[in-house]
Design a protein around this motif. Structure first.
Motif, short mmCIF file in Angstrom:
data_model
loop_
_atom_site.label_atom_id
_atom_site.label_comp_id
_atom_site.label_asym_id
_atom_site.label_seq_id
_atom_site.Cartn_x
_atom_site.Cartn_y
_atom_site.Cartn_z
N ASP A 89 -3.93 2.21 -5.81
CA ASP A 89 -3.69 3.63 -6.11
C ASP A 89 -4.72 4.55 -5.49
O ASP A 89 -5.28 5.42 -6.16
CB ASP A 89 -3.70 3.86 -7.64
N TYR A 90 -5.01 4.39 -4.22
CA TYR A 90 -5.95 5.29 -3.57
C TYR A 90 -5.32 6.67 -3.37
O TYR A 90 -4.11 6.80 -3.21
CB TYR A 90 -6.36 4.74 -2.20
N THR A 91 -6.19 7.72 -3.35
CA THR A 91 -5.71 9.04 -2.96
C THR A 91 -5.67 9.11 -1.44
O THR A 91 -6.07 8.17 -0.76
CB THR A 91 -6.64 10.14 -3.48
N LEU A 92 -5.21 10.25 -0.91
CA LEU A 92 -5.08 10.36 0.55
C LEU A 92 -6.44 10.23 1.22
O LEU A 92 -6.60 9.49 2.19
CB LEU A 92 -4.42 11.69 0.91
N ALA A 93 -7.46 10.95 0.67
CA ALA A 93 -8.80 10.88 1.27
C ALA A 93 -9.33 9.47 1.19
O ALA A 93 -9.87 8.91 2.17
CB ALA A 93 -9.75 11.84 0.55
N GLN A 94 -9.17 8.84 0.02
CA GLN A 94 -9.66 7.48 -0.15
C GLN A 94 -8.99 6.52 0.82
O GLN A 94 -9.64 5.65 1.39
CB GLN A 94 -9.43 7.01 -1.59
N SER A 95 -7.67 6.69 1.03
CA SER A 95 -7.01 5.72 1.90
C SER A 95 -7.43 5.91 3.35
O SER A 95 -7.51 4.93 4.09
CB SER A 95 -5.49 5.77 1.74
N THR A 96 -7.72 7.18 3.76
CA THR A 96 -8.23 7.36 5.12
C THR A 96 -9.55 6.63 5.29
O THR A 96 -9.75 5.87 6.24
CB THR A 96 -8.46 8.86 5.40
N VAL A 97 -10.47 6.86 4.31
CA VAL A 97 -11.78 6.21 4.40
C VAL A 97 -11.63 4.70 4.36
O VAL A 97 -12.27 3.96 5.12
CB VAL A 97 -12.67 6.70 3.25
N PHE A 98 -10.73 4.22 3.49
CA PHE A 98 -10.53 2.78 3.37
C PHE A 98 -10.03 2.19 4.68
O PHE A 98 -10.51 1.16 5.15
CB PHE A 98 -9.53 2.50 2.24
N GLY A 99 -9.07 2.88 5.32
CA GLY A 99 -8.53 2.38 6.58
C GLY A 99 -9.61 2.32 7.65
O GLY A 99 -9.76 1.29 8.33
N LEU A 100 -10.38 3.41 7.77
CA LEU A 100 -11.44 3.42 8.78
C LEU A 100 -12.48 2.33 8.49
O LEU A 100 -12.92 1.60 9.39
CB LEU A 100 -12.12 4.79 8.81
N GLY A 101 -12.85 2.20 7.21
CA GLY A 101 -13.87 1.22 6.85
C GLY A 101 -13.41 -0.19 7.13
O GLY A 101 -14.16 -1.00 7.71
N ALA A 102 -12.18 -0.50 6.75
CA ALA A 102 -11.68 -1.85 6.97
C ALA A 102 -11.62 -2.17 8.46
O ALA A 102 -11.99 -3.26 8.89
CB ALA A 102 -10.31 -2.01 6.32
N GLY A 103 -11.17 -1.18 9.26
CA GLY A 103 -11.13 -1.39 10.70
C GLY A 103 -12.52 -1.60 11.27
O GLY A 103 -12.74 -2.50 12.09
N PHE A 104 -13.48 -0.81 10.77
CA PHE A 104 -14.86 -0.94 11.25
C PHE A 104 -15.44 -2.31 10.90
O PHE A 104 -16.08 -2.96 11.73
CB PHE A 104 -15.71 0.18 10.63
N GLY A 105 -15.17 -2.76 9.68
CA GLY A 105 -15.66 -4.07 9.28
C GLY A 105 -15.10 -5.16 10.17
O GLY A 105 -15.82 -6.08 10.58
N THR A 142 -2.74 4.41 10.37
CA THR A 142 -1.58 3.92 9.62
C THR A 142 -1.79 3.95 8.10
O THR A 142 -0.83 4.22 7.38
CB THR A 142 -1.23 2.48 10.01
N VAL A 143 -3.01 3.69 7.62
CA VAL A 143 -3.16 3.64 6.16
C VAL A 143 -2.89 4.99 5.52
O VAL A 143 -2.07 5.08 4.59
CB VAL A 143 -4.54 3.05 5.78
N PRO A 144 -3.51 6.10 6.00
CA PRO A 144 -3.14 7.40 5.40
C PRO A 144 -1.68 7.77 5.61
O PRO A 144 -1.04 8.33 4.72
CB PRO A 144 -4.07 8.40 6.10
N LEU A 145 -1.12 7.44 6.77
CA LEU A 145 0.28 7.75 7.04
C LEU A 145 1.19 7.02 6.06
O LEU A 145 2.11 7.61 5.47
CB LEU A 145 0.61 7.34 8.48
N ASN A 146 0.92 5.73 5.87
CA ASN A 146 1.71 4.96 4.91
C ASN A 146 1.53 5.49 3.50
O ASN A 146 2.45 5.44 2.69
CB ASN A 146 1.32 3.48 4.97
#
Lengths: 202, 221
Positions: free
Chosen positions: A136-152, A52-56
C-alpha cells in the motif's frame, strides 16, 4: 523527507532484489561476467523501475483497486487483472524508453545494447510493482521505492561483475569454475548485505 | 539438433543432464526464494510445472498463427492468464501456502524458464512433443527445488515436510538448528555446491579456462 530517504535505503540495501529476495537472478548471473555490461544493465534497471512502479501505482489505484469505480456507481474489484496490466505497462515502457533513447540519445542507446528488451521479462521489475500493491505505498513512496530497488540492483550487479572479472585469473577447482563459484560469491555478498538490516532498523 | 530424439529422451534429458536450473541458468529467481521448507518448494514446483505444460501446449497449438513480430507479447499474455488461474486455484484450496508464496506465484509469469522453453522449443514443435519437453523441464526444476528445500528444512529446522525428524533444543531434544540455513545466503551456497557436484559427475559441462596460467602460456610459446 527522512522517511522517504529511509525507504530508499531500505529498498536499495536491506531488501536488495537479487541478494535477499532472489529476484532478477537470471540476468544478474548472465550479465555479470564483466563490469561494463553490468553497469549498463544497472542503469537500465534504475530507469525502468523508476518509471514503471509509479506508473503501475497510478493504474492500480485509478482503475483496478477494489472500489476504484465507485464514482461511476460500479462495485467492481478488478485487482485480479493486475498481473496482465503490470506486464503490459512494463513491456510498453521498455519499448517506449528504447524508442526515445534511440531517437534522442543514440550514444546511450548503443551502450545499452540488448539489455533493454530483456528487461520486459525481468522478475525484479514485475516484483517491484507487485510489492508496491502488497504494501500500500503512496505515489511518492512508490517512486522512491522503484528508484531505490533499481539502484540496489545496479550496485549488486556491478560489484558481482567486478569480482568475476578478477576471478578469471584465479586458480579454482575446474568443476567449480563459472556458474558454481558465481553462486557462492553471490551467497557471500548476500551475507554482507544482510548486515545492512541493522542499519535501517535502528 | 540430432534427428528428432524419442519422446522418452525429450522427457528425461532435462532431469539432470540438461537441467534447466543448473545448466541452462533459467528460472533461478523463484527457485531459491521459496525453498525454506519442502512444502512451499513442492507447491511452487507443481504450480510451475502446470503452467509450463499448459503454456507449451497452448502456444504449440497456435504456433503457426502467431505473427513473428508480436510473438513475445502473445506468449506473455498466454502465460500471464494461466498464472492468474493457478493463483486463484491456490488461493481457493491451499490458502496457507499461497500466503507464504505471496508474490512468487505471480512471478512465474516472468520466470525465464517458461518463456525460454516456449520460445526455444514450443514454437517449432507439435503440441505433444512440446508438452513432454515442458513436463521434463518442469520436473528437472522441481528436482532442484525439492533437494534444496529438503536440505534447508532438515538442517534449518530439523524437520522434513513439517515432521520433526531431529528433536530440537527448544523442544527438549539435542539438535541445535542451523539458523543460517533459513536465511538467504545458504540458498546460494547450496545451489553453488549442487552445480559443483553435478559438474563433477558430468565433467563435459564444466566451463573452459578463459586465460591460461602464466607458466602454461610460457610453455607453449
Amino acid at each position: 523527507m527522512t522517511e522517504l530517504w529511509a525507504l530508499f535505503l531500505r529498498a536499495a540495501f536491506v531488501e536488495n532484489m537479487p541478494l535477499t529476495f532472489f529476484l532478477g537472478l537470471c540476468t544478474f548471473i548472465a550479465l555479470s561476467r564483466k563490469t561494463a555490461p553490468a553497469l549498463g544493465l544497472g542503469i537500465a534497471m534504475v530507469a525502468v523501475m523508476g518509471v514503471t512502479v509509479p506508473l503501475n501505482h497510478l493504474i492500480y489505484t485509478t482503475l483496478l483497486a477494489p472500489g476504484a469505480w465507485a464514482w461511476a456507481g460500479l462495485d467492481a474489484d478488478l485487482s485480479y487483472l493486475k498481473l496482465i496490466a503490470f506486464i503490459g505497462v512494463i513491456a510498453a515502457t521498455v519499448q517506449l524508453l528504447e524508442m526515445v533513447l534511440d531517437r534522442f540519445f543514440p550514444a546511450i542507446y548503443a551502450s545499452f545494447g540488448v539489455f533493454l528488451p530483456l528487461l520486459t521479462v525481468q522478475c525484479a521489475i514485475l516484483a517491484g510493482s507487485l510489492f508496491m500493491v502488497d504494501r500500500d505505498y503512496t505515489l511518492a513512496q512508490s517512486t522512491v521505492f522503484g528508484l531505490g530497488a533499481g539502484f540496489g540492483f545496479a550496485v549488486a550487479v556491478v560489484m558481482l561483475g567486478a569480482i568475476r572479472a578478477r576471478l578469471v585469473y584465479a586458480d579454482l577447482p575446474q568443476r567449480l569454475r563459472g556458474l558454481g563459484i558465481t553462486f557462492i560469491l553471490a551467497g557471500m555478498m548476500s551475507l554482507g548485505f544482510s548486515a545492512f538490516a541493522q542499519m535501517v532498523a535502528s | 539438433m540430432p534427428a528428432s530424439p524419442s519422446l522418452w529422451q525429450v522427457l528425461t534429458a532435462p532431469l539432470i543432464r540438461q537441467n534447466p536450473v543448473t545448466l541452462q541458468i533459467l528460472g533461478i529467481c523463484s527457485a531459491l526464494a521459496v525453498t525454506t521448507s519442502m512444502a512451499t518448494a513442492l507447491t511452487m514446483s507443481a504450480a510451475l510445472t502446470a503452467t509450463l505444460v499448459m503454456s507449451a501446449g497452448t502456444i504449440s497449438l497456435i504456433r503457426r498463427h502467431i505473427p513473428d513480430s508480436i510473438r513475445l507479447i502473445v506468449q506473455i499474455v498466454i502465460v500471464a492468464s494461466l498464472v492468474i488461474v493457478i493463483d486463484q486455484v491456490l488461493q481457493a484450496y491451499l490458502f496457507d501456502i499461497s500466503q507464504k508464496l505471496s508474490v512468487f506465484v505471480s512471478l512465474i509469469t516472468t520466470n525465464c524458464l517458461v518463456l525460454g522453453r516456449t520460445e526455444s522449443f514450443s514454437r517449432h514443435n507439435p503440441p505433444l512433443r512440446s508438452m513432454v519437453d515442458a513436463l521434463g523441464n518442469g520436473l528437472g526444476y522441481s528436482l532442484v527445488l525439492t533437494v534444496i528445500g529438503a536440505v534447508r528444512e532438515f538442517f534449518g529446522a530439523g524437520a522434513l515436510l513439517g515432521w520433526q525428524v531431529l528433536p530440537t533444543i527448544d523442544q527438549g531434544g539435542w539438535y541445535t538448528p542451523l539458523n543460517l540455513m533459513l536465511l538467504a545466503p545458504s540458498a546460494f551456497f547450496l545451489l553453488g555446491g549442487l552445480v559443483w557436484a553435478i559438474r563433477t559427475a558430468l565433467p563435459d559441462q564444466s566451463e573452459p579456462l578463459e586465460y591460461l596460467a602464466p607458466d602454461a602460456q610460457g610453455g607453449k610459446e
